[in-house]
Design a protein around this motif. Structure first.
Motif, PDB file in Angstrom:
ATOM      1  N   SER A 191       0.773  -1.223  -0.009  1.00 56.00           N
ATOM      2  CA  SER A 191       0.053  -0.121   0.002  1.00 56.00           C
ATOM      3  C   SER A 191       0.774   1.457   0.103  1.00 56.00           C
ATOM      4  CB  SER A 191      -0.935   0.004   1.306  1.00 56.00           C
ATOM      5  OG  SER A 191      -1.977  -0.975   1.008  1.00 56.00           O
ATOM      6  N   PRO A 192       0.456   2.290  -0.776  1.00 54.85           N
ATOM      7  CA  PRO A 192       1.399   3.403  -0.774  1.00 54.85           C
ATOM      8  C   PRO A 192       0.837   4.519   0.383  1.00 54.85           C
ATOM      9  CG  PRO A 192      -0.817   3.576  -1.983  1.00 54.85           C
ATOM     10  CD  PRO A 192      -0.790   2.295  -1.496  1.00 54.85           C
ATOM     11  N   THR A 193       2.147   4.945   0.915  1.00 54.88           N
ATOM     12  CA  THR A 193       2.032   5.770   2.053  1.00 54.88           C
ATOM     13  C   THR A 193       2.820   7.188   1.671  1.00 54.88           C
ATOM     14  OG1 THR A 193       4.312   4.950   2.801  1.00 54.88           O
ATOM     15  CG2 THR A 193       2.325   4.033   3.678  1.00 54.88           C
ATOM     16  N   SER A 194       3.031   7.386   0.433  1.00 54.85           N
ATOM     17  CA  SER A 194       3.113   8.687  -0.136  1.00 54.85           C
ATOM     18  C   SER A 194       2.795   8.779  -1.584  1.00 54.85           C
ATOM     19  CB  SER A 194       4.925   9.055  -0.081  1.00 54.85           C
ATOM     20  OG  SER A 194       5.305   8.674  -1.426  1.00 54.85           O
TER      21      SER A 194
ATOM     22  N   GLY B 142       0.531   4.761   8.180  1.00 57.18           N
ATOM     23  CA  GLY B 142       1.345   3.728   7.358  1.00 57.18           C
ATOM     24  C   GLY B 142       1.014   2.391   7.076  1.00 57.18           C
ATOM     25  N   ILE B 143       0.093   1.658   7.839  1.00 53.92           N
ATOM     26  CA  ILE B 143      -0.742   0.437   7.651  1.00 53.92           C
ATOM     27  C   ILE B 143      -2.242   0.724   7.453  1.00 53.92           C
ATOM     28  CG2 ILE B 143       0.995  -0.931   8.325  1.00 53.92           C
ATOM     29  CD1 ILE B 143      -0.971  -1.016  10.804  1.00 53.92           C
ATOM     30  N   GLU B 144      -3.055  -0.042   6.963  1.00 55.03           N
ATOM     31  CA  GLU B 144      -4.595   0.367   6.532  1.00 55.03           C
ATOM     32  C   GLU B 144      -5.204   0.263   7.761  1.00 55.03           C
ATOM     33  OE1 GLU B 144      -2.870  -2.272   5.405  1.00 55.03           O
ATOM     34  OE2 GLU B 144      -2.234  -2.291   3.243  1.00 55.03           O
ATOM     35  N   SER B 145      -6.479   0.722   7.572  1.00 55.47           N
ATOM     36  CA  SER B 145      -7.494   0.788   8.708  1.00 55.47           C
ATOM     37  C   SER B 145      -7.793  -0.514   9.442  1.00 55.47           C
ATOM     38  CB  SER B 145      -8.782   1.506   8.275  1.00 55.47           C
ATOM     39  OG  SER B 145      -9.489   0.668   7.419  1.00 55.47           O
TER      40      SER B 145
ATOM     41  N   ARG C 191      11.797   3.427  15.911  1.00 55.59           N
ATOM     42  CA  ARG C 191      12.034   3.745  17.359  1.00 55.59           C
ATOM     43  C   ARG C 191      10.940   2.791  18.285  1.00 55.59           C
ATOM     44  NH1 ARG C 191      11.489   8.487  14.559  1.00 55.59           N
ATOM     45  NH2 ARG C 191       9.128   8.748  15.371  1.00 55.59           N
ATOM     46  N   ASN C 192       9.723   2.522  17.564  1.00 56.95           N
ATOM     47  CA  ASN C 192       8.816   1.784  18.256  1.00 56.95           C
ATOM     48  C   ASN C 192       7.892   1.035  17.411  1.00 56.95           C
ATOM     49  OD1 ASN C 192       6.985   3.770  17.365  1.00 56.95           O
ATOM     50  ND2 ASN C 192       7.716   5.215  19.375  1.00 56.95           N
ATOM     51  N   LEU C 193       7.025   0.510  17.874  1.00 59.33           N
ATOM     52  CA  LEU C 193       5.863  -0.277  17.080  1.00 59.33           C
ATOM     53  C   LEU C 193       5.294   0.703  16.115  1.00 59.33           C
ATOM     54  CD1 LEU C 193       4.196  -2.854  19.366  1.00 59.33           C
ATOM     55  CD2 LEU C 193       6.162  -3.196  17.606  1.00 59.33           C
ATOM     56  N   TYR C 194       4.923   1.954  16.353  1.00 55.36           N
ATOM     57  CA  TYR C 194       4.296   3.002  15.652  1.00 55.36           C
ATOM     58  C   TYR C 194       5.063   3.161  14.497  1.00 55.36           C
ATOM     59  CZ  TYR C 194       0.214   4.132  18.499  1.00 55.36           C
ATOM     60  OH  TYR C 194      -1.015   4.237  19.278  1.00 55.36           O
ATOM     61  N   ASP C 195       6.403   3.486  14.814  1.00 56.15           N
ATOM     62  CA  ASP C 195       7.238   3.811  13.630  1.00 56.15           C
ATOM     63  C   ASP C 195       7.546   2.524  12.622  1.00 56.15           C
ATOM     64  OD1 ASP C 195       9.003   5.872  12.953  1.00 56.15           O
ATOM     65  OD2 ASP C 195      10.706   4.886  13.884  1.00 56.15           O
ATOM     66  N   TYR C 196       7.567   1.379  13.371  1.00 52.67           N
ATOM     67  CA  TYR C 196       7.659   0.329  12.503  1.00 52.67           C
ATOM     68  C   TYR C 196       6.611   0.129  11.270  1.00 52.67           C
ATOM     69  CZ  TYR C 196       9.195  -4.802  11.884  1.00 52.67           C
ATOM     70  OH  TYR C 196       9.688  -5.888  11.428  1.00 52.67           O
ATOM     71  N   ALA C 197       5.466   0.360  11.970  1.00 58.48           N
ATOM     72  CA  ALA C 197       4.183   0.412  11.012  1.00 58.48           C
ATOM     73  C   ALA C 197       4.114   1.320  10.087  1.00 58.48           C
ATOM     74  CB  ALA C 197       2.814   0.403  11.982  1.00 58.48           C
TER      75      ALA C 197
ATOM     76  N   SER D  14       6.929   1.831   3.077  1.00 60.34           N
ATOM     77  CA  SER D  14       7.814   2.483   2.505  1.00 60.34           C
ATOM     78  C   SER D  14       9.047   1.996   2.229  1.00 60.34           C
ATOM     79  CB  SER D  14       7.793   4.069   2.785  1.00 60.34           C
ATOM     80  OG  SER D  14       8.151   3.903   4.029  1.00 60.34           O
ATOM     81  N   PHE D  15       9.487   1.258   3.271  1.00 65.55           N
ATOM     82  CA  PHE D  15      10.706   0.435   3.284  1.00 65.55           C
ATOM     83  C   PHE D  15      10.826  -0.533   2.224  1.00 65.55           C
ATOM     84  CE2 PHE D  15      13.806  -2.554   4.935  1.00 65.55           C
ATOM     85  CZ  PHE D  15      15.064  -1.830   5.015  1.00 65.55           C
ATOM     86  N   PHE D  16       9.443  -1.253   2.169  1.00 63.31           N
ATOM     87  CA  PHE D  16       9.560  -2.482   1.051  1.00 63.31           C
ATOM     88  C   PHE D  16       9.436  -1.825  -0.301  1.00 63.31           C
ATOM     89  CE2 PHE D  16       6.437  -5.397   3.620  1.00 63.31           C
ATOM     90  CZ  PHE D  16       7.487  -5.857   4.309  1.00 63.31           C
ATOM     91  N   ARG D  17       9.032  -0.765  -0.563  1.00 63.53           N
ATOM     92  CA  ARG D  17       9.144  -0.172  -1.727  1.00 63.53           C
ATOM     93  C   ARG D  17      10.333   0.363  -1.983  1.00 63.53           C
ATOM     94  NH1 ARG D  17       4.672   1.538  -4.856  1.00 63.53           N
ATOM     95  NH2 ARG D  17       2.601   0.892  -3.833  1.00 63.53           N
ATOM     96  N   GLU D  18      11.244   0.980  -1.048  1.00 61.84           N
ATOM     97  CA  GLU D  18      12.596   1.502  -1.282  1.00 61.84           C
ATOM     98  C   GLU D  18      13.409   0.483  -1.760  1.00 61.84           C
ATOM     99  OE1 GLU D  18      14.072   3.750   2.223  1.00 61.84           O
ATOM    100  OE2 GLU D  18      15.905   3.774   1.450  1.00 61.84           O
TER     101      GLU D  18
END
Ligand code: TXA
Ligand code: MG
Length: 315
Positions: free
Chosen positions: A144-147, A171-174, A268-274, A279-283
């Protein structure tokens, strides 16, 4: 086709009124929207994404009063979730009204409704003047796109308009919650967790808590391979050796890297991971990475949603 990048929600809404599609930012991921009442416009979404026709779309609204137009029944549990969490990163499944064409709900007698909290999204939907049916704005099967640049990567020259917005906050879906019975069930885990819903006094069945995989099969989208980069994703807990041309994402700073690691992301934490996962996958795909090591996290709280996405990406 020229893909217009714009900040102007009224310009973007013009495409929706003209039976076309437009991509727009939300706080979860970017969506690819069309007028939910317009069968022909909605069919374009399925065609563009390569999405199976049996996978229903979420209908996005700007105001709570619109729920009554779309849904025939809002029970106490649904009302509670809507009161506490709309607008926000959660989708409710309700019994649907006739007004919504079958293509949107894949012929189901239920409808998925979400009210995004991101201001640009809300203003855009309001400017459209109709509910906006929208899946995530990626080609079926890719992350899924985050930008807006992710959307451009998948749809440049194929869709007429993308609204430029910020990087998605979550960064992740609802979280998708089936509210058709008084005890709600989570069909897709997200940032709003079962614990959080329970703590707010909402009835969530125990099974959805512990047995997320079985329950997610009820949400048609969950049976498809999803969220997958081209690289092979390996879920690891304490990896010491790394294959050539690989990448690493996780929350533990203790991991020792070798020269084989071409790209790494310490969250930094789970929020940051999500927030950074897709975007990391796409990079990684952009850089031709072959293997992505993703750190396993405890399946608790937001960890459930992260592991859900990782398992799909690695399957
Ligand atoms: O955060 C989000 O939910 C994003 C943004 C754009 O709002 N949208 C999104 O849409 O992730 P999509 O289409 O990628 O995922 C929608 C999920 C699918 O798994 C689909 O099967 C499920 O919701 N769904 C939609 N309508 C449903 C229904 N009536 N019953 C059960 N599941 C439903
Ligand atoms: Mg999707």
């Amino acid at each position: 086709m020229q893909t217009k990048l714009t900040n102007d929600i009224y310009e973007a809404a013009g495409y929706i009124k003209d039976s076309q599609v437009t991509a727009f930012p939300t706080e979860t991921v970017y969506g690819l929207g069309a007028n939910a009442y317009d069968e022909k416009a909605v069919s374009k979404i399925f065609r563009l994404k390569g999405r199976p026709q049996d996978n229903p779309l979420i209908v996005h609204i700007a105001e709570k009063k619109d729920i009554k137009v779309l849904a025939s029944e809002i029970n106490n549990t649904a009302a509670q979730i809507i009161k506490e969490y709309f607008p926000g990163p959660i989708t409710v499944i309700l019994k649907k009204n006739e007004i919504i064409p079958d293509i949107v709900t894949a012929g189901l007698d239920t409808i998925a409704v979400r009210m995004p909290s991101l201001k640009i999204a809300k203003n855009f939907i309001k400017a459209c003047g109709v509910p906006v049916a929208a899946p995530s704005a990626n080609l079926s099967g890719s992350p899924s796109p985050t930008s807006f640049t992710h959307v451009l990567k998948d749809f440049a020259g194929k869709i007429p308009c993308i609204i430029i917005g910020p990087q998605s906050e979550y960064g992740i879906e609802s979280t998708v919650v089936d509210c058709t019975s008084e005890t709600a069930e989570i069909l897709r885990p997200g940032i709003i967790t079962a614990e959080e819903l329970r703590n707010a006094g909402i009835k969530i069945s125990v099974s959805s808590f512990n047995d997320i995989n079985i329950k997610t099969a009820r949400s048609p989208g969950q049976k498809y391979r999803h969220y997958s980069p081209k690289a092979k994703v390996k879920i690891v807990s304490s990896q010491k050796t790394f294959e050539e041309n690989s990448a690493y994402i996780g929350i533990s700073p203790a991991v020792k890297f070798t020269k084989n690691i071409k790209l790494k992301k310490s969250c930094r934490n789970l929020y940051d991971y999500a927030k950074n996962l897709f975007s990391f996958f796409r990079e990684c795909d952009d850089k031709g990475i072959k293997i992505i090591y993703a750190e396993k996290v405890e399946e608790k709280g937001i960890g459930i949603a992260i592991m859900n996405r990782l398992k799909k990406a690695s399957s």
